[in-house]
Scaffold this motif. Structure first.
Motif, short mmCIF file in Angstrom:
data_model
loop_
_atom_site.label_atom_id
_atom_site.label_comp_id
_atom_site.label_asym_id
_atom_site.label_seq_id
_atom_site.Cartn_x
_atom_site.Cartn_y
_atom_site.Cartn_z
N VAL A 246 7.44 5.60 -6.27
CA VAL A 246 8.13 4.46 -5.67
C VAL A 246 7.32 3.19 -5.92
CG1 VAL A 246 8.92 3.41 -3.52
CG2 VAL A 246 9.24 5.87 -3.90
N TYR A 247 7.95 2.22 -6.57
CA TYR A 247 7.34 0.91 -6.78
C TYR A 247 7.74 -0.02 -5.64
CZ TYR A 247 6.58 2.57 -11.56
OH TYR A 247 6.19 3.29 -12.66
N VAL A 248 6.79 -0.82 -5.19
CA VAL A 248 7.08 -1.82 -4.15
C VAL A 248 6.98 -3.20 -4.79
CG1 VAL A 248 6.40 -2.76 -1.91
CG2 VAL A 248 6.17 -0.30 -2.35
N TYR A 249 8.08 -3.94 -4.76
CA TYR A 249 8.17 -5.21 -5.47
C TYR A 249 7.99 -6.40 -4.53
CZ TYR A 249 10.20 -2.17 -9.02
OH TYR A 249 10.41 -1.17 -9.94
N ASP A 250 7.50 -7.48 -5.12
CA ASP A 250 7.37 -8.76 -4.43
C ASP A 250 8.66 -9.55 -4.66
OD1 ASP A 250 6.81 -11.25 -3.46
OD2 ASP A 250 4.99 -11.57 -4.64
N PRO A 251 9.45 -9.83 -3.61
CA PRO A 251 10.73 -10.52 -3.81
C PRO A 251 10.59 -11.90 -4.45
CG PRO A 251 10.53 -9.63 -1.58
CD PRO A 251 9.20 -9.49 -2.21
N SER A 252 9.41 -12.49 -4.33
CA SER A 252 9.21 -13.84 -4.88
C SER A 252 8.70 -13.81 -6.32
CB SER A 252 8.23 -14.62 -4.01
OG SER A 252 6.94 -14.01 -4.04
N ASN A 253 8.57 -12.62 -6.91
CA ASN A 253 7.99 -12.51 -8.24
C ASN A 253 8.88 -11.65 -9.13
OD1 ASN A 253 6.20 -12.67 -10.40
ND2 ASN A 253 5.01 -10.89 -9.68
N PRO A 254 10.00 -12.17 -9.64
CA PRO A 254 10.87 -11.39 -10.52
C PRO A 254 10.21 -11.13 -11.87
CG PRO A 254 11.63 -13.65 -10.41
CD PRO A 254 10.53 -13.53 -9.39
N PHE A 255 10.51 -9.98 -12.47
CA PHE A 255 9.91 -9.64 -13.77
C PHE A 255 10.70 -8.50 -14.41
CE2 PHE A 255 8.19 -6.52 -10.96
CZ PHE A 255 7.93 -5.40 -11.73
N ASP B 190 0.81 -1.22 0.00
CA ASP B 190 0.00 0.00 0.00
C ASP B 190 0.85 1.26 0.00
OD1 ASP B 190 -2.37 -1.43 0.02
OD2 ASP B 190 -2.50 -1.48 2.21
N ASP B 191 2.14 1.12 0.27
CA ASP B 191 3.02 2.28 0.28
C ASP B 191 3.53 2.63 -1.12
OD1 ASP B 191 3.03 2.77 3.09
OD2 ASP B 191 4.30 0.99 3.35
N GLU B 192 3.18 1.83 -2.12
CA GLU B 192 3.57 2.17 -3.48
C GLU B 192 2.80 3.41 -3.92
OE1 GLU B 192 2.95 0.29 -7.87
OE2 GLU B 192 4.07 -0.95 -6.44
N GLY B 193 3.50 4.30 -4.62
CA GLY B 193 2.82 5.48 -5.13
C GLY B 193 3.75 6.68 -5.21
#
Length: 432
Positions: free
Chosen positions: A330-339, A307-310
């Motif tokens: 600022v993008y907040v990434y999921d460490p388990s989902n590379p892309f 929710d802190d992305e923005g």
């Protein structure tokens, strides 16, 4: 024996009062230092003693008027600062005040950088403030009345004519070239600052006088204002760490600006959401030269969530009326989902011979990818006289200068991380 017991009881009561005061401050006001005056202004007579006590649960320092930056003939009296045995209370004393002692007094968190003109906020959680006037039968102005001063201002914003008074009750007349200027929406007066001329233009340059004819006083001060400043530089915002922000990590953003020393300022931040884990550090003020400071505000967010992305925005507002802001997404990434995600708004470029072209690619990826640009000849492009490559937060830019017919073709951005490599093609057509 009785006297010893009485002195012991008095000492116990004194320390109990101090502990109670510190407890109340800590419970009700956090670590905000507290002054013994429960008021925002105080008026005393020249020659009287001034004593200010500050209590705080944290380390603090006193702020008080001194001889200012520009040697404006402000004469201040001697002072002392004493500390109690527990180092929780300090007392500032001026045994015999003079008119030059008029100004802002406060106790401030030890880490807060202050100048005489730094913006004062009564609700500042790191400081407590009081403005003290030292009235006199011989002087209406804080500065020596025979001294010619310089005004200062920011073109398009405000001009300050710094004739501060020793009493809030003086009626001051402002003249330019011996013609009186009337107060109104554009021209206002504040006894703590002087006259303020809003929406300034080059027509405001010239010679001014401030005059007081009141209470058996008749004083005049000359002010010269001939040049404007660029009072605030470009606002720069960036993440303190180049690595991607992931859920659960710590985000740190810095916002910096150069600002004239005479220009009080105030920082503020706008974020996607309020959070108890956010911290905004006291702005760090560093001297660049005699007239300019660099101010940096740091925003820290612990335990980042999705929710802190923005968009994060920092704003700086000066007392001269200037407002500037800078933004960063600022993008907040999921460490388990590379892309890897590569996009652009314009893949096809048509330019004339001799012009310059910029290929702009938006890069959203986790983990942080390795980026490289490939030219029409299939070779990797490096920054040189003809080519410039810029990498920003979520963007890569290739600039090609002085394009020629042989520069035509396909330019490719390659991005590679643990999932593999993705490419984005741009086409350049050159006409004579």
């Amino acid at each position: 024996m009785a006297n010893v017991q009485m002195r012991g009881l008095q000492a116990l009561l004194r320390w109990s009062w101090l502990f109670l005061s510190l407890y109340l401050i800590s419970g009700c006001g956090g670590h905000k230092p507290q002054l013994n005056y429960n008021m925002t202004e105080l008026v005393i007579n020249e020659g009287e003693a001034l004593e200010i006590t500050c209590i705080s649960v944290g380390d603090f320092k006193f702020h008080y008027p001194i001889s200012d930056y520009y040697n404006k003939q402000i004469v201040v009296s001697d002072h002392t600062i004493s500390e109690d045995e527990m180092k929780q209370s300090k007392t500032f004393r001026r045994p015999s005040t003079v008119v030059g002692d008029t100004g802002w007094y406060g106790c401030v968190d030890i880490n807060k950088k202050m100048t005489d003109m730094t913006h004062k906020e009564y609700d500042d959680p790191t400081a407590s403030w009081i403005y003290i006037y030292i009235t006199s039968n011989t002087s209406a102005f804080v500065q020596s009345v025979w001294t010619s001063l310089n005004g200062f201002g920011c073109l398009g914003y405000q001009v300050i004519i710094p004739c501060r008074t020793t009493s809030p009750n003086f009626q001051v007349i402002l003249k330019k070239n011996n013609k009186e200027l009337r107060l109104g929406e554009r021209i206002t007066f504040d006894s703590k600052v002087g006259f303020v001329l809003k929406n300034s233009s080059r027509m405001d340059r010239g010679d001014y006088t401030c005059e007081v004819h009141q209470d058996s006083l008749s004083h005049k001060m000359e002010i010269t204002f001939h040049s404007f400043h660029h009072c605030m530089g470009k606002l720069v915002i960036k993440k303190d760490d180049a690595n991607p922000v992931t859920a659960g990590s710590t985000l740190k953003i810095k916002c910096a600006v150069t600002i004239k020393i005479e220009n009080p300022y105030k920082y503020s931040w706008t974020t996607p959401q309020n959070s108890n884990s956010r911290t905004i550090l006291v702005p760090v003020q560093e001297k660049i030269n005699q007239f300019t400071d660099s101010i940096t505000s740091t925003f820290i967010l612990h335990n980042v969530t999705y929710d802190d992305e923005g968009n994060y925005s920092c704003q700086v507002k000066s007392s001269f009326g200037e407002n500037k802001s800078a933004n960063i997404y600022v993008y907040v990434y999921d460490p388990s989902n590379p892309f890897i995600n590569l996009t652009t708004n314009d893949q096809n470029k048509i330019h004339i011979n001799g012009s310059s072209v910029a290929f702009v690619a938006h890069v959203i990826a986790y983990p942080k990818p390795i980026l490289r640009w490939i030219g029409p000849n299939g070779q990797q492009i490096e920054s040189s006289y003809d080519y410039q490559i810029y990498y920003e937060e979520s963007m890569s830019i290739l600039e090609v200068h002085n394009v020629r017919k042989l520069d035509e073709g396909i330019y490719t951005l390659c991005a590679k991380n643990i999932i593999g490599e993705k490419i984005l093609n741009f086409t350049l057509k050159v006409y004579a």
